[in-house]
Design a protein around this motif. Structure first.
Motif, short mmCIF file in Angstrom:
data_model
loop_
_atom_site.label_atom_id
_atom_site.label_comp_id
_atom_site.label_asym_id
_atom_site.label_seq_id
_atom_site.Cartn_x
_atom_site.Cartn_y
_atom_site.Cartn_z
N LEU A 146 5.06 0.50 2.36
CA LEU A 146 5.93 1.12 1.37
C LEU A 146 5.79 2.64 1.37
O LEU A 146 4.69 3.18 1.26
CB LEU A 146 5.60 0.57 -0.02
CG LEU A 146 6.37 1.13 -1.22
CD1 LEU A 146 7.87 0.98 -1.02
CD2 LEU A 146 5.93 0.45 -2.50
N PHE A 147 6.92 3.31 1.51
CA PHE A 147 6.93 4.77 1.46
C PHE A 147 7.50 5.18 0.11
O PHE A 147 8.64 4.85 -0.22
CB PHE A 147 7.79 5.32 2.61
CG PHE A 147 7.89 6.82 2.62
CD1 PHE A 147 6.84 7.63 2.18
CD2 PHE A 147 9.04 7.45 3.11
CE1 PHE A 147 6.95 9.02 2.21
CE2 PHE A 147 9.15 8.83 3.14
CZ PHE A 147 8.10 9.61 2.68
N CYS A 148 6.71 5.88 -0.69
CA CYS A 148 7.15 6.32 -2.01
C CYS A 148 7.51 7.79 -1.95
O CYS A 148 6.81 8.58 -1.33
CB CYS A 148 6.04 6.12 -3.03
SG CYS A 148 5.51 4.42 -3.19
N SER A 149 8.55 8.17 -2.65
CA SER A 149 8.97 9.56 -2.54
C SER A 149 8.18 10.50 -3.44
O SER A 149 8.52 11.67 -3.57
CB SER A 149 10.47 9.69 -2.79
OG SER A 149 10.74 9.70 -4.15
N ALA A 184 9.12 -2.96 6.22
CA ALA A 184 9.06 -1.69 5.51
C ALA A 184 9.92 -1.69 4.25
O ALA A 184 10.88 -2.44 4.13
CB ALA A 184 9.53 -0.57 6.42
N ALA A 185 9.52 -0.83 3.31
CA ALA A 185 10.32 -0.63 2.11
C ALA A 185 10.17 0.82 1.67
O ALA A 185 9.18 1.48 2.00
CB ALA A 185 9.86 -1.56 1.00
N VAL A 186 11.17 1.30 0.94
CA VAL A 186 11.10 2.66 0.40
C VAL A 186 11.39 2.62 -1.09
O VAL A 186 12.12 1.78 -1.58
CB VAL A 186 12.14 3.61 1.04
CG1 VAL A 186 11.66 4.09 2.37
CG2 VAL A 186 13.49 2.95 1.12
N LEU A 187 10.80 3.58 -1.75
CA LEU A 187 11.00 3.69 -3.18
C LEU A 187 11.14 5.17 -3.51
O LEU A 187 10.24 5.96 -3.21
CB LEU A 187 9.78 3.10 -3.91
CG LEU A 187 9.81 3.11 -5.43
CD1 LEU A 187 11.00 2.32 -5.96
CD2 LEU A 187 8.50 2.54 -5.98
N VAL A 233 13.83 -3.57 6.72
CA VAL A 233 13.77 -2.48 5.74
C VAL A 233 14.39 -2.89 4.41
O VAL A 233 15.51 -3.40 4.37
CB VAL A 233 14.53 -1.24 6.25
CG1 VAL A 233 14.42 -0.11 5.23
CG2 VAL A 233 13.99 -0.80 7.59
N ASP A 234 13.64 -2.67 3.36
CA ASP A 234 14.19 -2.84 2.02
C ASP A 234 14.03 -1.54 1.26
O ASP A 234 13.22 -0.69 1.60
CB ASP A 234 13.46 -3.97 1.28
CG ASP A 234 13.93 -5.32 1.76
OD1 ASP A 234 14.91 -5.81 1.20
OD2 ASP A 234 13.32 -5.85 2.73
#
Lengths: 365, 365
Positions: A277-280, A213-216, A241-242
DNA sequence: CTGAAAGCGCTAACAA
DNA sequence: TTGTTAGCGCTTTCAG
């Protein structure tokens, strides 16, 4: 311009009060829609000012005959009530302040729109205030707002200074906070949990078999909370997680498509193997989509993408974007109702409302 | 909390009424920031109310000593001036009404943002009004606006009803129309020519060697004028011209990405050979881009695309979108200045301003 | 530089 | 149902 309404006066037959008896000193410069006041209307209708007032505000409390006469007089004079004066006398301004970080960007549009519309329908006017995500302007803005004695204040995603909160509270003005679930609201609250969103998205992606997973996201506080909750839950589920934080250009600006492109590039450099990827924001997600496309990364094949905001365009992207939907209309309506009810003197049974959210599943994840 | 002012009324004790208990009847329910008025402040400072007023509004007109005392009193009481009362007395509300079709959609964001910010810095508060592209609500909205006696009204892309215009004019409130170059403005005007835009875009595309032009736009009036001018100029230049009108869902909504996709599909069915397309919004252009991509149509190779609005994201699209840029910030600032100057009693030398536009050339055309 | 008086235009309390 | 009176909180005007 010929104004043929000088001496015809066919309506007021009974009280010829043309007597300009002891004219008191009048103040200067009026901007008053022709200078017509309620008194003029009342005089023309042959009633007392208060009766004319009642005819306009509580028509049921007046005889049909008088009502008609007053209406005619209003029609003929083009009278427009001075709401400032009315507000001062009645202590009800029919003004509602709506405060947002900025109207630029799609985030708060729906709320502002709904509030303006719903409140207008109830006879209220919206005053708009922008804080710019900074505290500095909050105090001056607050002063300007309170000075207008609004019947309510709707706060959206802001007002962190403790002093400002205290100030508002002690002003006695009904306050509705939105866009979050504060533990200790000033007054009323319509929001949703950013933490729950982060967690749910993590679970959703995990459920789809993703493991890297990654978040932005941007650095505004609520975005951070979504990201953090996402990261924690993902980790708890055993995912790697990144994360990357988008540099906000100017603290008041929302996230952009360009940041999404750059964000994905950075992320891939950090960790080429991410598969979720979860984008805000949806704009960020769109940027990610475009960047992925130009790099030949398949979505959702190689990379699953989830946005936030469910903007109008997201359903028409290629691939159609999976996103977290917040019902801004519902928030706006609820907030408006809170204020209208309060102004009507009603007790608010449940002053804290969680409107929740939903993950709109489409093709990108 | 020791308040040593037990009914002695040290300031106005010159009229000893026969009855000691002469306390005048007070009105109920105050919402007044603790109920503190200028009189309270003045009393605490040991001056007359008018002096306190001067200390706050024209500090230069009082002695430093008095100024300090009043400031202290304000500080200690938490006094916030009642601007409604001040407005009534001075006939200056320091309120400015901003009217747009809707705040949803990116079109008017920049203007609303700039107006709110610029006016706030000058001590004005913005009241927001939405007409919804329909005339029906215009009248009620206008009544609500005029009733608040604003110091100015900024109209953006609306107010077509002749009656409404007359009403505004006769109210004597300064009016700034924006987003167009009306031949007969009500009062002041900050805009640009939609016709010129259409023509320039046609020339630009012709200059690039394109010969089969098409337009895609919504049915709002200004969009239509851009499209028409484009079509006429293109034809005059010897290009073939096709057009499609996007179906607006709800007359108040702006154009969407989805409509862009559908629009291109329709257009291609009508005329597969088009090589240049002018879209009346960037969102439409984005939709066109995506649809073209999924159909394997190269941009700009096979099809040149020009948008309108130059949204923030357009520069980061793939290919980067060529678009017509309108400087909303400039419009907002100019409009704000007009109103501020008017309120200050200044003569406006040139009440009509054409802010123009520019074609931002990027990759898509 | 400071103050008293008189409203701005409207409506809440009472009364009739 | 209608009217009278007295303000709402501030600023203008005109004097000191």
């Amino acid at each position: 311009m010929s104004q043929p309404q000088d001496s015809s006066d066919s309506l007021r037959a009974d009280k010829p009060a043309d007597e300009p008896s002891d004219e008191p000193r009048r103040r200067s410069g009026r901007k008053n829609a022709g200078g017509i006041t309620l008194r003029d209307v009342a005089q023309l209708a042959g009633v007392a000012p208060i009766t004319a007032s009642r005819a306009l505000n509580t028509p049921a409390a007046v005889s049909p005959k008088v009502l008609q006469k007053v209406k005619d007089a209003v029609e003929r004079t083009g009278y427009v009530p001075n709401l400032l004066a009315g507000g001062l006398a009645s202590n009800k301004s029919r003004l509602v302040a709506v405060v947002v970080p900025t109207v630029i960007g799609p985030v708060f549009q729906e709320i502002v729109h709904t509030l303006t519309e719903t409140l207008a329908a109830a006879g209220y006017q919206v005053m708009l205030g922008q804080t710019g995500y900074e505290n500095s302007r909050e105090d001056a803005l607050l002063e300007a707002i309170i000075g207008r004695r609004p019947d309510g204040v709707v706060l959206t995603g802001i007002m962190r200074s403790q002093q400002a909160r205290k100030r508002l509270l002690s002003s006695g003005i009904p306050v509705v906070e939105t866009w979050d679930l504060t533990p200790t609201p000033i007054d009323m609250l319509v929001g949703f949990s950013h933490e729950n969103i982060g967690r749910e998205v993590a679970r959703y992606l995990h459920g789809k078999g993703r493991r890297a997973a990654a978040v932005l996201g941007g650095k505004d506080e609520r975005s951070q909370r979504r990201m953090l909750a996402f990261a924690q839950e993902a980790a708890a589920l055993g995912m790697t997680v990144d994360g990357a934080q988008v540099p906000m250009h100017g603290v008041s600006a929302p996230t952009t498509l360009g940041q999404g492109r750059k964000g994905l590039a950075d992320l891939l450099q950090q960790q080429p193997n991410i598969d979720a990827l979860f984008c805000s924001s949806d704009l960020l997600a769109l940027g990610v989509t475009i960047e992925a496309q130009s790099r030949g990364i398949g979505i959702p094949g190689q990379l699953a993408v989830v946005g936030f905001g469910d903007l109008e365009f997201s359903r028409d992207l290629e691939p159609r974007l999976t996103s977290v939907r917040i019902d801004g209309t519902a928030i706006g309506q609820r907030a408006a109702r809170f204020i209208i009810d309060r102004a009507a003197g009603l007790e608010i049974a449940e002053p804290i409302v969680d409107v929740g959210f939903s993950i709109v599943v489409r093709d990108s994840a």
